[in-house]
Scaffold this motif. Structure first.
Motif, PDB file in Angstrom:
ATOM      1  N   PRO A   4       3.313  -6.006  -9.909  1.00 40.84           N
ATOM      2  CA  PRO A   4       3.119  -6.745  -8.649  1.00 40.84           C
ATOM      3  C   PRO A   4       2.061  -6.100  -7.753  1.00 40.84           C
ATOM      4  O   PRO A   4       1.322  -6.795  -7.059  1.00 40.84           O
ATOM      5  CB  PRO A   4       4.497  -6.691  -7.987  1.00 40.84           C
ATOM      6  CG  PRO A   4       5.453  -6.494  -9.097  1.00 40.84           C
ATOM      7  CD  PRO A   4       4.729  -5.654 -10.117  1.00 40.84           C
ATOM      8  N   GLN A   5       1.988  -4.770  -7.793  1.00 40.32           N
ATOM      9  CA  GLN A   5       0.961  -4.103  -6.983  1.00 40.32           C
ATOM     10  C   GLN A   5      -0.400  -4.202  -7.645  1.00 40.32           C
ATOM     11  O   GLN A   5      -1.422  -4.365  -6.982  1.00 40.32           O
ATOM     12  CB  GLN A   5       1.329  -2.630  -6.791  1.00 40.32           C
ATOM     13  CG  GLN A   5       2.568  -2.421  -5.953  1.00 40.32           C
ATOM     14  CD  GLN A   5       2.840  -0.947  -5.734  1.00 40.32           C
ATOM     15  OE1 GLN A   5       2.038  -0.243  -5.121  1.00 40.32           O
ATOM     16  NE2 GLN A   5       3.951  -0.465  -6.236  1.00 40.32           N
ATOM     17  N   ILE A  42       7.627  -3.009 -10.218  1.00 34.96           N
ATOM     18  CA  ILE A  42       6.940  -2.106  -9.287  1.00 34.96           C
ATOM     19  C   ILE A  42       5.432  -2.054  -9.533  1.00 34.96           C
ATOM     20  O   ILE A  42       4.630  -2.239  -8.615  1.00 34.96           O
ATOM     21  CB  ILE A  42       7.537  -0.675  -9.376  1.00 34.96           C
ATOM     22  CG1 ILE A  42       9.054  -0.712  -9.166  1.00 34.96           C
ATOM     23  CG2 ILE A  42       6.854   0.260  -8.382  1.00 34.96           C
ATOM     24  CD1 ILE A  42       9.506  -1.307  -7.833  1.00 34.96           C
ATOM     25  N   GLN A  46       4.265   5.992  -7.954  1.00 30.45           N
ATOM     26  CA  GLN A  46       5.044   4.761  -7.961  1.00 30.45           C
ATOM     27  C   GLN A  46       5.910   4.684  -9.217  1.00 30.45           C
ATOM     28  O   GLN A  46       7.080   4.339  -9.155  1.00 30.45           O
ATOM     29  CB  GLN A  46       4.107   3.548  -7.886  1.00 30.45           C
ATOM     30  CG  GLN A  46       3.417   3.409  -6.547  1.00 30.45           C
ATOM     31  CD  GLN A  46       4.387   3.024  -5.455  1.00 30.45           C
ATOM     32  OE1 GLN A  46       5.151   2.087  -5.588  1.00 30.45           O
ATOM     33  NE2 GLN A  46       4.380   3.773  -4.367  1.00 30.45           N
ATOM     34  N   LEU A  71       7.282   5.373  -1.523  1.00 29.99           N
ATOM     35  CA  LEU A  71       7.972   4.102  -1.280  1.00 29.99           C
ATOM     36  C   LEU A  71       7.149   3.000  -1.940  1.00 29.99           C
ATOM     37  O   LEU A  71       5.948   3.151  -2.146  1.00 29.99           O
ATOM     38  CB  LEU A  71       8.096   3.831   0.220  1.00 29.99           C
ATOM     39  CG  LEU A  71       9.098   4.700   0.973  1.00 29.99           C
ATOM     40  CD1 LEU A  71       9.142   4.298   2.435  1.00 29.99           C
ATOM     41  CD2 LEU A  71      10.481   4.602   0.361  1.00 29.99           C
ATOM     42  N   PHE A  72       7.819   1.875  -2.267  1.00 28.66           N
ATOM     43  CA  PHE A  72       7.104   0.758  -2.864  1.00 28.66           C
ATOM     44  C   PHE A  72       6.446  -0.044  -1.740  1.00 28.66           C
ATOM     45  O   PHE A  72       7.132  -0.676  -0.935  1.00 28.66           O
ATOM     46  CB  PHE A  72       8.072  -0.119  -3.666  1.00 28.66           C
ATOM     47  CG  PHE A  72       8.875   0.664  -4.679  1.00 28.66           C
ATOM     48  CD1 PHE A  72       8.262   1.607  -5.495  1.00 28.66           C
ATOM     49  CD2 PHE A  72      10.242   0.480  -4.800  1.00 28.66           C
ATOM     50  CE1 PHE A  72       8.987   2.339  -6.424  1.00 28.66           C
ATOM     51  CE2 PHE A  72      10.983   1.204  -5.732  1.00 28.66           C
ATOM     52  CZ  PHE A  72      10.355   2.142  -6.541  1.00 28.66           C
ATOM     53  N   PRO A  73       5.111  -0.045  -1.661  1.00 32.44           N
ATOM     54  CA  PRO A  73       4.429  -0.620  -0.495  1.00 32.44           C
ATOM     55  C   PRO A  73       4.563  -2.139  -0.407  1.00 32.44           C
ATOM     56  O   PRO A  73       4.377  -2.704   0.665  1.00 32.44           O
ATOM     57  CB  PRO A  73       2.969  -0.208  -0.703  1.00 32.44           C
ATOM     58  CG  PRO A  73       2.842   0.054  -2.154  1.00 32.44           C
ATOM     59  CD  PRO A  73       4.177   0.564  -2.612  1.00 32.44           C
ATOM     60  N   HIS A  74       4.901  -2.794  -1.524  1.00 33.61           N
ATOM     61  CA  HIS A  74       5.000  -4.261  -1.500  1.00 33.61           C
ATOM     62  C   HIS A  74       6.412  -4.713  -1.155  1.00 33.61           C
ATOM     63  O   HIS A  74       6.706  -5.904  -1.238  1.00 33.61           O
ATOM     64  CB  HIS A  74       4.553  -4.845  -2.832  1.00 33.61           C
ATOM     65  CG  HIS A  74       5.351  -4.373  -4.021  1.00 33.61           C
ATOM     66  ND1 HIS A  74       5.498  -3.035  -4.335  1.00 33.61           N
ATOM     67  CD2 HIS A  74       6.035  -5.051  -4.959  1.00 33.61           C
ATOM     68  CE1 HIS A  74       6.246  -2.932  -5.422  1.00 33.61           C
ATOM     69  NE2 HIS A  74       6.585  -4.136  -5.820  1.00 33.61           N
ATOM     70  N   LYS A  75       7.273  -3.766  -0.778  1.00 37.22           N
ATOM     71  CA  LYS A  75       8.642  -4.125  -0.422  1.00 37.22           C
ATOM     72  C   LYS A  75       9.001  -3.545   0.952  1.00 37.22           C
ATOM     73  O   LYS A  75       8.524  -2.477   1.314  1.00 37.22           O
ATOM     74  CB  LYS A  75       9.614  -3.587  -1.482  1.00 37.22           C
ATOM     75  CG  LYS A  75       9.403  -4.254  -2.838  1.00 37.22           C
ATOM     76  CD  LYS A  75      10.398  -3.769  -3.858  1.00 37.22           C
ATOM     77  CE  LYS A  75      10.140  -4.417  -5.206  1.00 37.22           C
ATOM     78  NZ  LYS A  75      10.331  -5.877  -5.184  1.00 37.22           N
ATOM     79  N   VAL A 115      -0.298  -9.185   0.503  1.00 35.48           N
ATOM     80  CA  VAL A 115       0.972  -8.878   1.158  1.00 35.48           C
ATOM     81  C   VAL A 115       0.688  -8.419   2.583  1.00 35.48           C
ATOM     82  O   VAL A 115      -0.372  -7.887   2.884  1.00 35.48           O
ATOM     83  CB  VAL A 115       1.718  -7.793   0.365  1.00 35.48           C
ATOM     84  CG1 VAL A 115       3.118  -7.589   0.889  1.00 35.48           C
ATOM     85  CG2 VAL A 115       1.753  -8.157  -1.099  1.00 35.48           C
ATOM     86  N   GLU A 148       1.552  -6.010   4.159  1.00 34.08           N
ATOM     87  CA  GLU A 148       1.519  -4.568   4.428  1.00 34.08           C
ATOM     88  C   GLU A 148       0.209  -4.093   5.053  1.00 34.08           C
ATOM     89  O   GLU A 148       0.201  -3.185   5.859  1.00 34.08           O
ATOM     90  CB  GLU A 148       1.762  -3.795   3.138  1.00 34.08           C
ATOM     91  CG  GLU A 148       0.864  -4.330   2.063  1.00 34.08           C
ATOM     92  CD  GLU A 148       1.022  -3.640   0.729  1.00 34.08           C
ATOM     93  OE1 GLU A 148       0.628  -2.485   0.641  1.00 34.08           O
ATOM     94  OE2 GLU A 148       1.506  -4.287  -0.207  1.00 34.08           O
ATOM     95  N   ALA A 199       8.652   7.324  -8.966  1.00 31.18           N
ATOM     96  CA  ALA A 199       9.730   6.920  -8.061  1.00 31.18           C
ATOM     97  C   ALA A 199      10.629   5.896  -8.747  1.00 31.18           C
ATOM     98  O   ALA A 199      11.855   5.986  -8.688  1.00 31.18           O
ATOM     99  CB  ALA A 199       9.150   6.343  -6.775  1.00 31.18           C
TER     100      ALA A 199
END
Lengths: 268, 264
Positions: free
Chosen positions: B159-160, B156, B138, A116-120, B236, B238, B141
């Protein structure tokens, strides 16, 4: 269900009914010959479970079907379209990045480690591709995304980041994310191997429901219970070859190949 | 020794800078910002070239880093300003560049170009490390969802990777602010050159260089606050254990704090 089961029992299927057609696929990793002239047909609406010991090439075969891996020989078609390559003067050359991306829209994939995209957030993960790849309107994508999250039992997690979800929840979001592109085919690469035993069931339940509504699925798995319940056909791979294909009943009552018997006796 | 300092000169240069000085300070700022911007763009392009399917692009990217990281930046500045003229016999650096809002002096333009190209080589390595730090899954995906490489990179991966890229990028800009002093050698009247002009008239090098050091320190200190704020923005939700931006500034000022505690 019965119609699909019959397809699996070796009856000839017209090519119109085929979703995946892999012919004589060869693949090397350096000197290692990981796929040795593998051929596999998957009918529309069929669920095929691929089993076998690790290193047998089952994940590699799956990854070739959406061209995450290149192939050295043979060809793979999904819904009649060649995947990853185009024909030029009778030879296959790798297709452009853009074309391959288009082909992949038809094929959903679920990974062992979710990815999964962790920043979303959960919802943002699900609607990212419909928004940016298909160019759908935000309201529509959001509505569909919420429906999909509800379908995998995670409607209340729409604004939660993956880091705050359990493994089983993450994998269910990943399934919803793949379904959001309305694929004709879903590939599952050991979807429960990285999960806690308690959360495996919730993911398998979602997958079984998908199989029952007629999604075409290729599932690489060690979950023999799932293979028995949900598969129309089981494919056994060993050392880069498909060594046995049959219905679950055949596999779990009277496997013919010695290697299959040996493998199943260890795993069951 | 302190007694021999002319405090009035120092005070005047710190608290009552003249018009020329403000102009010089402004030049230092815009040269640093423009060169860093150019460096970021070139660095990103070079980092993407390195991952290209085409071997010549990968080679070009490698050569770029080899050459511009492997030679002194002052030599590169001279090369851009004088070199093309002498080697090719054509003037590629104009006397002035019209940017609509204001005229950019040709020497400053050459300085920005040279510093930016040099910076790009370092930024490529920072982008590379940032992109490589993102799990391969990533990209897979993103691709499996039908994203072309460029879109996957933009939406994708980058940004990370930004979380990994921004702290060293901040360091690079801190460095850039100070490195702009080298364009004094091709005659750009920025902070350092301004001091040199002043001291040649007054023969007070200590006062002038102290004031120059003070103003560079002000610029980098202001930047450290801005950087902390940007990093905070990027953090972020998270992962719960992010530092607040006050804590980040505090961390940047730890040496000062330690000195304060030691004095007590």
């Amino acid at each position: 269900m019965d119609a699909r089961r019959r397809l699996g029992q070796g009856r000839a299927v017209s090519s119109n009914d085929l979703c995946v057609r892999a012919v004589d696929v060869d693949k090397h990793f350096g000197r290692l010959h990981v796929l040795k002239s593998v051929s596999l047909d998957v009918a529309k609406g069929e669920t095929v479970c691929v089993i076998g010991p690790s290193g047998s090439g089952k994940s590699t075969l799956l990854r070739c079907i959406n061209h995450l891996e290149t192939i050295d020989g043979g060809r793979i078609e999904v819904n009649g379209h060649l995947i990853g390559y185009r024909e030029r003067n009778g030879k296959l050359v790798e297709d452009s990045d853009k074309n391959i991306a288009k082909q992949r829209c038809e094929v959903g994939m679920v990974f062992q480690r979710f990815n999964l995209f962790p920043h979303k957030t959960a919802l943002q993960n699900v609607i990212e591709a419909p928004l940016k790849v298909r160019g759908e309107a935000k309201e529509r994508a959001t509505r569909v995304g919420e429906e999909l999250l509800a379908r995998v039992g995670l409607a209340d997690k729409r604004d939660v980041y993956p880091g705050k979800l359990s493994g089983g929840q993450q994998q269910r979001v990943a399934i919803a994310r793949a379904l959001a592109m309305r694929p004709a085919l879903m590939l599952f690469d050991e979807p429960t191997s990285a999960l806690d035993p308690e959360t495996i069931g919730e993911v398998l339940a979602v997958m079984q429901e998908l199989a029952e509504v007629g999604m075409t699925m290729v599932v690489v798995t060690h979950e023999m219970g799932f293979a028995r319940r949900a598969a129309d056909r089981v494919v056994m791979m060993d050392e880069g070859q498909i060594i046995e294909v049959g219905t679950p009943e055949h596999f779990f009552t009277a496997p013919t190949h010695d290697r299959t018997k040996q493998f199943l006796s260890k795993i069951l | 020794m302190l007694a021999s300092l002319d405090w009035s000169v120092l005070w005047q240069r710190i608290f009552h800078p003249d018009h020329e000085f403000v102009l010089a300070l402004w030049r230092t700022i815009y040269i640093a910002v423009a060169a860093q911007l150019l460096g970021v763009i070139l660095g990103l392009i070079a980092a993407l070239m390195r991952m290209s399917r085409l071997a010549p692009l990968r080679l070009l990217s490698g050569l770029y880093v080899l050459i511009f990281r492997g030679t002194p930046v002052i030599v590169q500045i001279f090369f851009v300003f004088y070199g093309a003229n002498l080697l090719l016999g054509v003037t590629i650096i104009p006397n002035s560049v019209n940017l609509g809002v204001f005229q950019l002096d040709g020497k400053a333009f050459a300085g920005i170009l040279a510093l930016g190209i040099n910076e790009g080589a370092y930024m490529r390595e920072i982008f590379r490390a940032g992109i490589d730090s993102i799990d391969k899954g990533q990209m897979e995906a993103a691709k499996s969802l039908g994203m072309p490489s460029g879109l996957a990179m933009r939406r994708i991966i980058l940004p990370q990777a930004a979380r990994v890229i921004v702290p060293p990028l901040g360091n690079e800009f801190n460095n850039m602010i100070k490195t702009t002093s080298l364009v004094a050698f091709i005659g750009v009247t920025e902070l350092f050159q301004n001091a040199e002009i002043g001291l040649s008239q007054t023969f007070k090098p200590v006062e002038y260089f102290l004031s120059v050091a003070f103003w560079y320190l002000v610029l980098t200190a202001v930047w450290s606050v801005i950087q902390a704020w940007i990093e905070r923005k990027l953090a972020v939700s998270e992962r719960g254990e992010e530092l607040s931006w006050r804590e980040r500034i505090a961390a940047a000022w730890t040496p000062v704090a330690a000195w304060g505690r030691g004095a007590r």
